[in-house]
Design an enzyme around this catalytic site. Structure first.
Site, PDB file in Angstrom:
ATOM      1  N   GLU A 328       0.797  -1.037  -0.036  1.00  0.00           N
ATOM      2  CA  GLU A 328      -0.001   0.078  -0.128  1.00  0.00           C
ATOM      3  C   GLU A 328       0.930   1.317  -0.095  1.00  0.00           C
ATOM      4  O   GLU A 328       0.429   2.175  -0.632  1.00  0.00           O
ATOM      5  CB  GLU A 328      -1.059  -0.072   1.391  1.00  0.00           C
ATOM      6  CG  GLU A 328      -1.752  -1.018   1.213  1.00  0.00           C
ATOM      7  CD  GLU A 328      -2.659  -1.450  -0.141  1.00  0.00           C
ATOM      8  OE1 GLU A 328      -2.739  -0.864  -0.714  1.00  0.00           O
ATOM      9  OE2 GLU A 328      -2.868  -2.858  -0.253  1.00  0.00           O
ATOM     10  N   TYR A 414      -1.330  -8.238 -11.150  1.00  0.00           N
ATOM     11  CA  TYR A 414      -0.531  -8.193  -9.968  1.00  0.00           C
ATOM     12  C   TYR A 414       0.806  -8.743 -10.256  1.00  0.00           C
ATOM     13  O   TYR A 414       1.846  -8.310 -10.292  1.00  0.00           O
ATOM     14  CB  TYR A 414      -0.870  -8.676  -8.725  1.00  0.00           C
ATOM     15  CG  TYR A 414      -2.197  -7.872  -7.981  1.00  0.00           C
ATOM     16  CD1 TYR A 414      -1.927  -7.008  -6.969  1.00  0.00           C
ATOM     17  CD2 TYR A 414      -3.306  -7.654  -8.511  1.00  0.00           C
ATOM     18  CE1 TYR A 414      -2.880  -6.228  -6.312  1.00  0.00           C
ATOM     19  CE2 TYR A 414      -4.175  -7.014  -7.866  1.00  0.00           C
ATOM     20  CZ  TYR A 414      -4.069  -6.250  -6.772  1.00  0.00           C
ATOM     21  OH  TYR A 414      -5.114  -5.457  -6.023  1.00  0.00           O
TER      22      TYR A 414
END
Length: 637
Positions: A328, A414
């Site tokens: 994040e 991803y």
């Protein structure tokens, strides 16, 4: 009046009054290439766009809605007659310009998930249409708007106060904010949020002073984000939360019952920020705070600027799942600083971010851990490609037109992106690649981007006409092609050598690792072993696994999930009570959907369990998780 030249990509300065005289340009360009087209917005930003949003809202916990006003700064092309916004379930009371003059508006036909266009006509004066600099919309969200998760006190750790959090990505923020809800239309914003005085409020903007006591049992909380961001990054949370400082730039919010464990778990945050800044340029957002939400949060984390939202399921007591925090944080460069203009370029956010996460983890936790995490990522990608087929369009990084970007395989976004950038790095050398990637972030800071822009920049500033290098990198095959290209950087075979040997021994003759050895393994090593278990196991084998490795007692939710998934797919009755408790307390879709799938796929054994359990747990899940599980179990309401 500020104008956009039609079909131009201009960088303009916002008139955000709260940004300060020395603020940098904050109105990002509007991209007009075919790859930048976002079919999931009704907006026509080349004609008229939103550059700044000012919210003045009340959180109504009784009715489960937000209500108040949104004031939008408008940038329009000369001759524009209207502005088109996105909405989903909003109840509009009236619309005015900045001077209070009523403007004509209409809501168009609503489309499932996309919502409806909100068309606002500009006023005509003396026969000429003039675009207002500001538009004020008075409105309320629908009860239980998709972006907003309202929790009763009993659904929180403390059981005393209600809780609210938002989750805007991908296109859910239009259910509580009337704006142009597209990643390519970046906006600055500010907010005043009124909430019950017992609750604290946080947002993905910088807090402005202390809350204002309104004298009626409520307080007003103010926030500013003076940097241009995609609208899905506007986020709010309110509840009985407290703050713990981690370092001079960082801290964490959580319910009092969770705060101590949360603060210990994220104690490496300052080191992570330093590592990211060292590798890829300055951290440009000022603070990096986090909030650990109640467990119904549907994701592991959400990269909302200056206030990352985190699931409590990452707390393991040993920081073994802190790759989530690194991920994040990495979005502070990839995704937040530079953002895909179209949802079809998801890899530009998540794939690049996953690569940066790996590099940050290597800096802070060492090469061995980073190599293990890369090996897990590569294995996930390889399994996805094997399952789908190497020619399946679902395995492409840039999502093709025939597939919804919201339904594409996560591994293609991803993991394939991670492997792609690792491949480029190893081909050209880390030093050269780091310099290029840092320059990419610098040159496109606070701007939308596309795959074609990324590849063009690579060719111009890294490959520089080297035909052999161009051929070796296979750029177009990576971004637009399917499967795993032949030049993919392979994981280090030594990363899991001992674990893979143990997994092979178990598959061959049932030999299990010793309990002491298992407890000495890293969480990544334990996950690797469980991911390599045979698909079919009998009750005796599952009982032995649990007894020897103490799987049902683990404090790591990633490991517990893998154990429960193996148990449920093999109809192991002793695991049912723990699976029921797990699914009742956890709303993270990464865990919830696969476990319901495991139950459902067994047929007559698991389907009654799944049906009963989902009836009990569904209301506690976020709309995103509900949407996924509804399809699995055929829920029709």
């Amino acid at each position: 009046m500020r104008y956009l030249a039609p079909l131009a990509a201009l960088l303009l300065v916002s008139c955000n009054p709260m940004a300060g005289e020395d603020a940098a340009p904050v109105v990002a360009p509007i991209l007009t290439s075919e790859q930048a087209f976002d079919e999931f917005t009704y907006a026509r930003p080349q004609e008229a766009r939103v550059s700044h949003v000012a919210l003045d809202l009340v959180l109504n916990f009784d009715k489960k809605l937000v209500e108040g006003t949104a004031t939008l700064d408008v940038v329009a092309a000369e001759g524009a007659k209207e502005i088109v916004l996105d909405s989903n379930g909003l109840s509009i009371t009236h619309v005015t310009d900045g001077e209070g003059v009523e403007l004509a508006w209409e809501l168009g036909e609503s489309v499932a998930e996309k919502g409806a266009p909100l068309k606002i006509s500009f006023a005509e004066t003396d026969g000429a249409v003039t675009a207002p600099e500001r538009i004020l919309i008075t409105y309320a969200s629908a009860p239980y708007a998709e972006a907003l998760q309202w929790l009763a006190p009993e659904q929180t750790a403390g059981k005393k106060q209600p809780f609210l959090f938002s989750q805007g990505q991908a296109i859910l923020n239009r259910s509580w904010i009337p704006t142009q809800d597209s990643p390519g239309i970046r906006q600055t914003w500010e907010a005043r949020i009124v909430a019950p005085e017992a609750l604290n409020v946080v947002m993905s903007g910088i807090k402005q002073g202390e809350p204002e006591d309104l004298g009626n049992g409520t307080r007003a909380h103010s926030f500013v984000m003076d940097k241009s961001v995609p609208p899905y990054l506007i986020a709010v949370a309110a509840g009985n939360i407290e703050f713990a400082e981690i370092g001079p730039r960082s801290g964490v919010w959580a319910e009092p019952e969770t705060l101590e464990a949360a603060a210990k778990e994220v104690g490496d945050t300052e080191e992570l920020i330093d590592a990211g800044s060292k590798l890829f340029g300055d951290y440009r957002w000022g603070r990096y705070d986090m909030i650990v939400l109640p467990p119904s949060f549907p994701y592991g984390g959400m990269e909302n600027p200056v206030m990352t939202f985190l699931t409590p399921t990452f707390i393991a007591g040993d920081r073994s799942n802190n790759g989530l925090v690194a991920h994040e944080l990495a979005h502070s460069w990839s995704g937040n600083l530079t953002t895909y203009a179209s949802w079809r370029d998801g890899w530009l956010n998540e794939g690049v971010t996953s690569y940066i996460e790996s590099r940050i983890s290597e800096e802070v936790y060492g090469k061995a851990r980073a190599e293990q995490e890369y090996a897990l990522s590569y294995a996930g990608l390889a399994e996805m490609v094997e399952t789908n087929g190497s020619d399946n369009p679902n395995t492409a990084m840039r999502t093709p037109a025939e597939i919804s970007p919201f339904e594409t395989a996560g591994e293609a976004i991803y993991d394939k992106g991670t492997v792609f950038l690792r491949t480029v790095e190893q081909t050209v050398g880390r030093e050269k690649f780091d310099a290029w990637l840092t320059a990419w972030f610098d040159n496109h800071a606070f701007q939308p981007i596309t795959s074609e822009m990324f590849l063009a920049d690579l060719r111009e500033n890294l490959i520089k006409g080297d035909a052999e290098l161009e051929k070796a990198l296979m750029l177009d095959e990576w971004v637009y092609g399917t499967g795993i290209p032949a030049n993919a950087a392979q994981p280090d075979a030594a990363a899991f050598a001992a674990v893979d040997s143990a997994a092979a021994a178990y598959a061959k003759d049932g030999t299990l690792p010793e309990t002491k050895a298992w407890k000495g393994w890293t969480a990544a090593e334990q996950r690797r072993f469980l991911e390599k278990l045979p698909k079919e196991l009998d009750d005796a084998q599952l009982a032995a696994l649990n007894d020897r490795l103490e799987l049902s007692a683990t404090g790591n939710n990633e490991v517990l999930f893998l154990w429960l998934e193996a148990a449920l797919r093999n109809e192991y009755d002793p695991a049912i009570p723990q699976a029921q408790k797990f699914l009742a307390r956890v709303g993270r879709n990464k865990f919830v959907s696969p476990l319901f799938t495991a139950l459902w796929d067994t047929g007559s054994w698991g389907r009654p369990i799944a049906t009963k359990l989902y009836a009990e747990t569904r209301d506690g899940y976020h709309s995103y998780t509900r949407g996924k599980v509804d399809k699995i179990v055929g829920y029709e309401g």
